[in-house]
Write a protein that holds these residues in place. Structure first.
Motif, short mmCIF file in Angstrom:
data_model
loop_
_atom_site.label_atom_id
_atom_site.label_comp_id
_atom_site.label_asym_id
_atom_site.label_seq_id
_atom_site.Cartn_x
_atom_site.Cartn_y
_atom_site.Cartn_z
N MET A 1 0.83 -0.94 -0.04
CA MET A 1 -0.25 0.08 -0.11
C MET A 1 1.02 1.19 -0.08
SD MET A 1 -3.06 0.86 2.58
CE MET A 1 -2.42 2.10 3.84
N ALA A 2 0.49 2.12 -1.04
CA ALA A 2 1.35 3.27 -1.13
C ALA A 2 0.98 4.36 0.06
CB ALA A 2 1.49 4.04 -2.40
N LEU A 3 2.16 5.12 0.63
CA LEU A 3 1.83 5.90 1.39
C LEU A 3 1.53 7.41 1.03
CD1 LEU A 3 4.74 5.12 4.05
CD2 LEU A 3 2.35 4.74 4.47
N THR A 4 0.59 8.40 1.61
CA THR A 4 0.63 9.46 1.10
C THR A 4 1.67 10.27 1.61
OG1 THR A 4 -0.59 10.26 3.25
CG2 THR A 4 -2.09 9.53 1.27
N LYS A 5 1.76 11.44 0.74
CA LYS A 5 2.94 12.41 1.33
C LYS A 5 2.91 12.61 2.56
CE LYS A 5 5.82 15.71 -0.97
NZ LYS A 5 6.06 17.00 -1.96
N ALA A 6 1.95 13.25 3.22
CA ALA A 6 1.86 13.46 4.70
C ALA A 6 1.94 12.18 5.67
CB ALA A 6 0.37 13.97 4.86
N GLU A 7 1.80 11.29 5.17
CA GLU A 7 2.03 10.05 6.13
C GLU A 7 3.43 9.48 5.83
OE1 GLU A 7 -2.16 7.34 5.48
OE2 GLU A 7 -0.40 6.97 4.27
N LEU A 8 4.29 9.90 4.81
CA LEU A 8 5.49 9.45 4.67
C LEU A 8 6.20 10.57 5.40
CD1 LEU A 8 7.88 8.09 3.13
CD2 LEU A 8 7.61 10.04 1.19
N PHE A 9 5.73 12.01 5.37
CA PHE A 9 6.67 12.92 6.06
C PHE A 9 6.57 12.64 7.68
CE2 PHE A 9 7.06 16.88 3.54
CZ PHE A 9 7.48 16.43 2.43
N GLU A 10 5.32 11.92 7.95
CA GLU A 10 5.13 11.80 9.31
C GLU A 10 6.35 10.47 9.66
OE1 GLU A 10 1.75 9.68 12.48
OE2 GLU A 10 1.10 10.91 10.57
N GLN A 11 6.33 9.71 9.00
CA GLN A 11 7.32 8.49 9.26
C GLN A 11 8.65 8.68 9.22
OE1 GLN A 11 6.44 5.07 6.83
NE2 GLN A 11 4.50 4.76 8.00
N ILE A 12 8.85 9.77 8.40
CA ILE A 12 10.24 10.24 8.30
C ILE A 12 10.59 11.09 9.65
CG2 ILE A 12 11.93 11.89 7.22
CD1 ILE A 12 10.56 11.09 4.80
N ARG A 13 9.64 11.75 10.03
CA ARG A 13 10.05 12.66 11.09
C ARG A 13 10.10 11.59 12.49
NH1 ARG A 13 5.46 15.68 9.85
NH2 ARG A 13 6.03 17.30 8.22
N ARG A 14 9.33 10.67 12.48
CA ARG A 14 9.33 9.95 13.68
C ARG A 14 10.72 9.04 13.84
NH1 ARG A 14 4.68 6.94 12.93
NH2 ARG A 14 5.82 5.45 11.59
N ASP A 15 10.99 8.62 12.55
CA ASP A 15 12.14 7.75 12.64
C ASP A 15 13.48 8.94 12.96
OD1 ASP A 15 10.76 5.66 12.24
OD2 ASP A 15 11.43 5.31 10.07
N SER A 16 13.43 9.83 12.49
CA SER A 16 14.45 10.73 12.66
C SER A 16 14.49 11.02 14.34
CB SER A 16 14.42 12.19 11.89
OG SER A 16 15.26 13.13 12.38
N TRP A 17 13.50 11.20 14.78
CA TRP A 17 13.56 11.54 16.49
C TRP A 17 13.81 10.52 17.20
CZ3 TRP A 17 9.84 10.24 20.34
CH2 TRP A 17 10.02 11.11 21.52
N ARG A 18 13.21 9.18 17.02
CA ARG A 18 13.19 8.22 17.51
C ARG A 18 14.57 7.27 17.62
NH1 ARG A 18 7.74 4.76 16.84
NH2 ARG A 18 6.42 5.86 18.21
N GLU A 19 15.19 7.24 16.20
CA GLU A 19 16.26 6.20 16.02
C GLU A 19 17.30 7.12 15.87
OE1 GLU A 19 15.23 3.42 12.73
OE2 GLU A 19 13.44 2.93 13.66
N GLY A 20 17.00 8.42 15.55
CA GLY A 20 18.14 9.21 15.20
C GLY A 20 18.85 8.80 13.99
N LEU A 21 18.25 8.49 13.06
CA LEU A 21 18.86 8.30 11.74
C LEU A 21 19.33 9.58 10.95
CD1 LEU A 21 16.53 5.50 10.13
CD2 LEU A 21 18.77 5.19 11.36
N SER A 22 20.24 9.48 10.12
CA SER A 22 20.67 10.71 9.36
C SER A 22 19.75 10.83 8.29
CB SER A 22 22.10 10.50 8.81
OG SER A 22 22.19 9.36 8.08
N VAL A 23 19.97 11.98 7.41
CA VAL A 23 19.07 12.26 6.17
C VAL A 23 19.44 11.17 5.30
CG1 VAL A 23 18.92 13.79 4.39
CG2 VAL A 23 19.06 14.69 6.52
N ARG A 24 20.67 10.62 5.03
CA ARG A 24 20.91 10.01 3.98
C ARG A 24 20.44 8.31 4.37
NH1 ARG A 24 25.60 9.33 0.36
NH2 ARG A 24 26.06 11.49 1.23
N ALA A 25 20.39 8.22 5.60
CA ALA A 25 19.69 6.92 6.12
C ALA A 25 18.45 6.78 5.70
CB ALA A 25 20.23 6.50 7.63
#
Length: 175
Positions: A1-25
């Motif tokens: 199932m494809a994510l909407t852009k808003a959902e994708l942005f939300e997951q990117i923000r969450r992973d950046s905050w929780r896991e501390g992943l870099s932009v490249r990762a």
């Protein structure tokens, strides 16, 4: 199932905050460009999409002439009004406009004709009035005579029709 852009942005923000992943990762994890990841991290809301204003530079000098012809058509009989083909032919013959395509003229006329009719007060009004029927408040009732053939004899009966406005359900009774 494809994510909407808003959902994708939300997951990117969450992973950046929780896991501390870099932009490249994050870009590698979600299969998107790093530019999109940076946009997700810096913007609170999605940027609105920009739609380019398309215009025909070759048709630009002739738009006033076309508008005049379309305004003159308001009083002309239906069969004598200009079509897109007739307008293109007149532009080529009378105005010396050979380089403008028929499709550019057709698209302009199709967009402009209803606008001119509305500007002159002759077009249909662009109005929509929603109806609101609260449950159990409104209904339509009707009575009438109904002729029915019973055992080969025409007999008059009476019809009661009741229709509820909210649900659209109807009740009919004959006696």
């Amino acid at each position: 199932m494809a994510l909407t852009k808003a959902e994708l942005f939300e997951q990117i923000r969450r992973d950046s905050w929780r896991e501390g992943l870099s932009v490249r990762a994050l870009a590698r994890k979600y299969g998107v460009h790093r530019r999109l990841v940076r946009e997700a991290l810096t913007r609170a809301e999605l940027a609105p999409r920009r739609t380019p204003q398309r215009r025909s530079a070759q048709l630009e000098p002739f738009k006033k002439v076309i508008d005049e012809w379309l305004r003159a058509d308001l009083d002309a009989p239906r069969k004598q009004r200009h079509t897109s083909t007739r307008i293109h032919r007149r532009l080529v013959d009378e105005q010396g406009m050979g380089e403008v395509s028929y499709s550019a003229v057709r698209d302009y006329v199709a967009r402009r004709k209803p606008e001119i009719w509305i500007e002159e007060g002759r077009g249909p009004a662009q109005v929509f009035i929603p109806q609101h029927h609260p449950p159990g408040r409104e209904a339509e009732v009707d009575f009438g005579e109904l002729w029915v053939r019973l055992a080969g004899v025409m007999t008059v009966c009476y019809l009661f029709a009741y229709r509820m406005s909210y649900s659209g359900k109807a009740v009919h009774k004959v006696w």
